[in-house]
Write a protein that holds these residues in place. Structure first.
Motif, PDB file in Angstrom:
ATOM      1  N   ALA A  41      11.800 -27.304 -22.707  1.00 25.79           N
ATOM      2  CA  ALA A  41      13.008 -27.466 -21.895  1.00 25.79           C
ATOM      3  C   ALA A  41      13.805 -26.171 -21.797  1.00 25.79           C
ATOM      4  CB  ALA A  41      13.874 -28.578 -22.485  1.00 25.79           C
ATOM      5  N   LEU A  42      13.747 -25.350 -22.854  1.00 23.64           N
ATOM      6  CA  LEU A  42      14.533 -24.116 -22.877  1.00 23.64           C
ATOM      7  C   LEU A  42      13.782 -22.907 -22.337  1.00 23.64           C
ATOM      8  CD1 LEU A  42      16.220 -24.385 -26.411  1.00 23.64           C
ATOM      9  CD2 LEU A  42      17.256 -24.851 -24.185  1.00 23.64           C
ATOM     10  N   TYR A  43      12.464 -23.005 -22.220  1.00 22.25           N
ATOM     11  CA  TYR A  43      11.678 -21.813 -21.882  1.00 22.25           C
ATOM     12  C   TYR A  43      12.070 -21.224 -20.529  1.00 22.25           C
ATOM     13  CZ  TYR A  43       7.812 -18.670 -21.019  1.00 22.25           C
ATOM     14  OH  TYR A  43       7.071 -17.557 -20.740  1.00 22.25           O
ATOM     15  N   ALA A  44      12.434 -22.075 -19.576  1.00 20.51           N
ATOM     16  CA  ALA A  44      12.842 -21.576 -18.264  1.00 20.51           C
ATOM     17  C   ALA A  44      14.094 -20.709 -18.350  1.00 20.51           C
ATOM     18  CB  ALA A  44      13.073 -22.742 -17.306  1.00 20.51           C
ATOM     19  N   PHE A  45      14.854 -20.866 -19.417  1.00 24.33           N
ATOM     20  CA  PHE A  45      16.088 -20.092 -19.594  1.00 24.33           C
ATOM     21  C   PHE A  45      15.928 -19.026 -20.682  1.00 24.33           C
ATOM     22  CE2 PHE A  45      16.996 -24.521 -18.522  1.00 24.33           C
ATOM     23  CZ  PHE A  45      17.675 -24.384 -17.319  1.00 24.33           C
ATOM     24  N   SER A  46      14.692 -18.669 -21.022  1.00 23.34           N
ATOM     25  CA  SER A  46      14.452 -17.749 -22.135  1.00 23.34           C
ATOM     26  C   SER A  46      15.121 -16.395 -21.921  1.00 23.34           C
ATOM     27  CB  SER A  46      12.945 -17.568 -22.353  1.00 23.34           C
ATOM     28  OG  SER A  46      12.328 -17.086 -21.168  1.00 23.34           O
ATOM     29  N   ASN A  47      15.061 -15.872 -20.692  1.00 26.78           N
ATOM     30  CA  ASN A  47      15.695 -14.581 -20.436  1.00 26.78           C
ATOM     31  C   ASN A  47      17.219 -14.676 -20.533  1.00 26.78           C
ATOM     32  OD1 ASN A  47      13.249 -13.264 -20.023  1.00 26.78           O
ATOM     33  ND2 ASN A  47      13.221 -13.697 -17.823  1.00 26.78           N
ATOM     34  N   ASP A  48      17.766 -15.797 -20.068  1.00 23.73           N
ATOM     35  CA  ASP A  48      19.218 -15.989 -20.175  1.00 23.73           C
ATOM     36  C   ASP A  48      19.640 -16.117 -21.643  1.00 23.73           C
ATOM     37  OD1 ASP A  48      19.469 -15.982 -17.399  1.00 23.73           O
ATOM     38  OD2 ASP A  48      19.122 -18.137 -17.270  1.00 23.73           O
ATOM     39  N   ILE A  49      18.815 -16.786 -22.436  1.00 20.40           N
ATOM     40  CA  ILE A  49      19.126 -16.918 -23.860  1.00 20.40           C
ATOM     41  C   ILE A  49      19.119 -15.562 -24.532  1.00 20.40           C
ATOM     42  CG2 ILE A  49      18.334 -17.897 -26.043  1.00 20.40           C
ATOM     43  CD1 ILE A  49      17.229 -20.259 -24.459  1.00 20.40           C
ATOM     44  N   TYR A  50      18.118 -14.745 -24.180  1.00 23.63           N
ATOM     45  CA  TYR A  50      18.071 -13.403 -24.781  1.00 23.63           C
ATOM     46  C   TYR A  50      19.277 -12.574 -24.342  1.00 23.63           C
ATOM     47  CZ  TYR A  50      16.292  -9.100 -26.706  1.00 23.63           C
ATOM     48  OH  TYR A  50      16.163  -7.960 -27.461  1.00 23.63           O
ATOM     49  N   SER A  51      19.660 -12.685 -23.082  1.00 23.67           N
ATOM     50  CA  SER A  51      20.828 -11.931 -22.596  1.00 23.67           C
ATOM     51  C   SER A  51      22.088 -12.350 -23.343  1.00 23.67           C
ATOM     52  CB  SER A  51      21.003 -12.160 -21.089  1.00 23.67           C
ATOM     53  OG  SER A  51      19.894 -11.667 -20.376  1.00 23.67           O
ATOM     54  N   PHE A  52      22.204 -13.643 -23.644  1.00 16.35           N
ATOM     55  CA  PHE A  52      23.364 -14.126 -24.390  1.00 16.35           C
ATOM     56  C   PHE A  52      23.386 -13.543 -25.800  1.00 16.35           C
ATOM     57  CE2 PHE A  52      25.121 -17.259 -27.377  1.00 16.35           C
ATOM     58  CZ  PHE A  52      26.416 -17.362 -26.895  1.00 16.35           C
ATOM     59  N   VAL A  53      22.229 -13.538 -26.468  1.00 13.66           N
ATOM     60  CA  VAL A  53      22.163 -13.005 -27.829  1.00 13.66           C
ATOM     61  C   VAL A  53      22.385 -11.498 -27.833  1.00 13.66           C
ATOM     62  CG1 VAL A  53      20.630 -12.681 -29.816  1.00 13.66           C
ATOM     63  CG2 VAL A  53      20.677 -14.870 -28.625  1.00 13.66           C
ATOM     64  N   ALA A  54      21.962 -10.810 -26.769  1.00 10.17           N
ATOM     65  CA  ALA A  54      22.111  -9.360 -26.703  1.00 10.17           C
ATOM     66  C   ALA A  54      23.494  -8.921 -26.234  1.00 10.17           C
ATOM     67  CB  ALA A  54      21.059  -8.762 -25.775  1.00 10.17           C
ATOM     68  N   GLN A  55      24.321  -9.856 -25.778  1.00  9.21           N
ATOM     69  CA  GLN A  55      25.618  -9.501 -25.201  1.00  9.21           C
ATOM     70  C   GLN A  55      26.526  -8.722 -26.157  1.00  9.21           C
ATOM     71  OE1 GLN A  55      26.580  -9.642 -22.144  1.00  9.21           O
ATOM     72  NE2 GLN A  55      28.623  -8.854 -22.584  1.00  9.21           N
ATOM     73  N   PRO A  56      26.603  -9.052 -27.451  1.00  8.80           N
ATOM     74  CA  PRO A  56      27.477  -8.260 -28.333  1.00  8.80           C
ATOM     75  C   PRO A  56      27.128  -6.783 -28.363  1.00  8.80           C
ATOM     76  CG  PRO A  56      26.874 -10.309 -29.412  1.00  8.80           C
ATOM     77  CD  PRO A  56      26.046 -10.223 -28.170  1.00  8.80           C
ATOM     78  N   LEU A  57      25.855  -6.442 -28.230  1.00 11.79           N
ATOM     79  CA  LEU A  57      25.470  -5.029 -28.191  1.00 11.79           C
ATOM     80  C   LEU A  57      25.620  -4.460 -26.792  1.00 11.79           C
ATOM     81  CD1 LEU A  57      24.274  -2.487 -29.478  1.00 11.79           C
ATOM     82  CD2 LEU A  57      21.989  -3.408 -28.978  1.00 11.79           C
ATOM     83  N   MET A  58      25.206  -5.193 -25.773  1.00 13.70           N
ATOM     84  CA  MET A  58      25.276  -4.694 -24.402  1.00 13.70           C
ATOM     85  C   MET A  58      26.714  -4.377 -23.995  1.00 13.70           C
ATOM     86  SD  MET A  58      22.188  -4.538 -23.319  1.00 13.70           S
ATOM     87  CE  MET A  58      22.506  -4.300 -21.578  1.00 13.70           C
ATOM     88  N   ALA A  59      27.673  -5.140 -24.499  1.00 12.30           N
ATOM     89  CA  ALA A  59      29.069  -4.911 -24.138  1.00 12.30           C
ATOM     90  C   ALA A  59      29.608  -3.604 -24.702  1.00 12.30           C
ATOM     91  CB  ALA A  59      29.927  -6.074 -24.620  1.00 12.30           C
ATOM     92  N   LEU A  60      28.942  -3.055 -25.714  1.00 14.15           N
ATOM     93  CA  LEU A  60      29.437  -1.840 -26.379  1.00 14.15           C
ATOM     94  C   LEU A  60      28.609  -0.603 -26.063  1.00 14.15           C
ATOM     95  CD1 LEU A  60      30.148  -3.444 -29.873  1.00 14.15           C
ATOM     96  CD2 LEU A  60      31.854  -2.731 -28.192  1.00 14.15           C
ATOM     97  N   LEU A  61      27.519  -0.775 -25.323  1.00 14.48           N
ATOM     98  CA  LEU A  61      26.709   0.386 -24.986  1.00 14.48           C
ATOM     99  C   LEU A  61      27.452   1.285 -23.999  1.00 14.48           C
ATOM    100  CD1 LEU A  61      23.108  -1.112 -24.559  1.00 14.48           C
ATOM    101  CD2 LEU A  61      23.982   0.284 -26.443  1.00 14.48           C
ATOM    102  N   PRO A  62      27.262   2.587 -24.106  1.00 12.94           N
ATOM    103  CA  PRO A  62      27.900   3.499 -23.148  1.00 12.94           C
ATOM    104  C   PRO A  62      27.451   3.189 -21.720  1.00 12.94           C
ATOM    105  CG  PRO A  62      27.018   4.705 -25.021  1.00 12.94           C
ATOM    106  CD  PRO A  62      26.511   3.298 -25.137  1.00 12.94           C
ATOM    107  N   GLU A  63      28.265   3.544 -20.774  1.00 10.92           N
ATOM    108  CA  GLU A  63      27.943   3.294 -19.370  1.00 10.92           C
ATOM    109  C   GLU A  63      26.646   4.002 -18.987  1.00 10.92           C
ATOM    110  OE1 GLU A  63      30.009   3.706 -14.949  1.00 10.92           O
ATOM    111  OE2 GLU A  63      31.078   4.316 -16.767  1.00 10.92           O
TER     112      GLU A  63
END
Length: 259
Positions: A41-63
């Motif tokens: 059920a979750l596999y279709a959203f696997s990329n979205d799940i990864y983006s959510f988990v990666a958000q704390p780092l992505m928000a702090l990366l330099p432009e």
């Protein structure tokens, strides 16, 4: 219905064991199927799940910076692995329910009355530890990492290495938040007492920082962010342990009967 099995028959004594093994297999299969259904059920959203988990780092990366994949299969395997872990994470209450259904018939009523709240509390505490890591620890930790590097070094973290890093922290904080349950059980079972645990506070503080050093990356921030909550949760366990009357030991029961 009377039991027609002969207690002297070796086959009759093996029958209950076989029945328990069959039930255990059934419970395990149900748990695996539940995890598989949630994963599908979750596999279709696997990329979205990864983006959510990666958000704390992505928000702090330099432009202009971004995460990278250094292995050919990483863009597929990293979200796949994370989705499988999330499926197990979501299925934990059902898996524990299956485990409880298997062991409950062998427990006394007093043990059942305390086991259900402890199971529910352990699940909530594990989820709370993972949430604490994501919402509190990750922003502080990644801000420290991204701002302490040399100016001429571009921060581009590998997606697979990042996933392994955050899963270790999720697990470490989830387990660390189980300390009140472990403390309560030790007091309830009579293994130790509130007074004994209170006297060992200096050793517990040291142990918390040692465990934080072993379970987290080698920096004082992540170690402290794990060690301090661990000690506070230890105090919470002692606080609830004061409400528990120590169970009488078998020797004490024998002495009372002799009197």
């Amino acid at each position: 219905m009377t039991d027609s099995r002969d207690p002297k028959d070796p086959d009759s004594s093996q029958a209950p064991l076989i029945e328990h093994l069959i039930e255990l297999r059934s419970r395990l299969m149900r748990s695996v199927i539940a995890i598989g259904v949630i994963f599908l059920a979750l596999y279709a959203f696997s990329n979205d799940i990864y983006s959510f988990v990666a958000q704390p780092l992505m928000a702090l990366l330099p432009e202009g910076s971004q995460m990278i994949a250094t292995e050919v299969a990483s863009p597929f395997l990293a979200p796949f692995k994370l989705t499988l872990v999330v499926a197990v994470f979501v299925a934990v209450p059902y898996v524990l329910h299956q485990a409880w259904s298997f062991i409950a018939p062998g427990l006394y009523d007093t043990e059942k009355s305390i086991a259900i709240p402890l199971l529910a509390s352990s699940v909530l505490l594990f989820y709370g530890g993972a949430a604490f890591a994501y919402y509190v620890v990750f922003p502080l930790l990644f801000e420290f990492f991204t701002q302490t590097g040399p100016e001429n070094v571009a921060v581009m973290t590998d997606i697979n290495q990042y996933l392994n890093f955050v899963l270790k922290l999720f697990f470490a904080f989830g387990v660390a938040f189980e300390i009140p349950i472990a403390t309560f059980l030790m007091i309830f079972s009579g293994v130790t007492s509130v007074e004994s645990l209170s006297k060992k506070r200096p050793y517990i503080v040291l142990a918390c920082f040692v465990i934080g050093m072993l379970l987290t990356p080698p920096d004082i921030i992540s170690q402290s962010l794990l060690a301090i909550p661990m000690y506070l949760l230890y105090e919470v366990g002692i606080l609830f342990g004061r409400l528990v009357h120590r169970r009488p030991s078998p020797d004490a029961d024998d002495d009372s009967q002799d009197d």
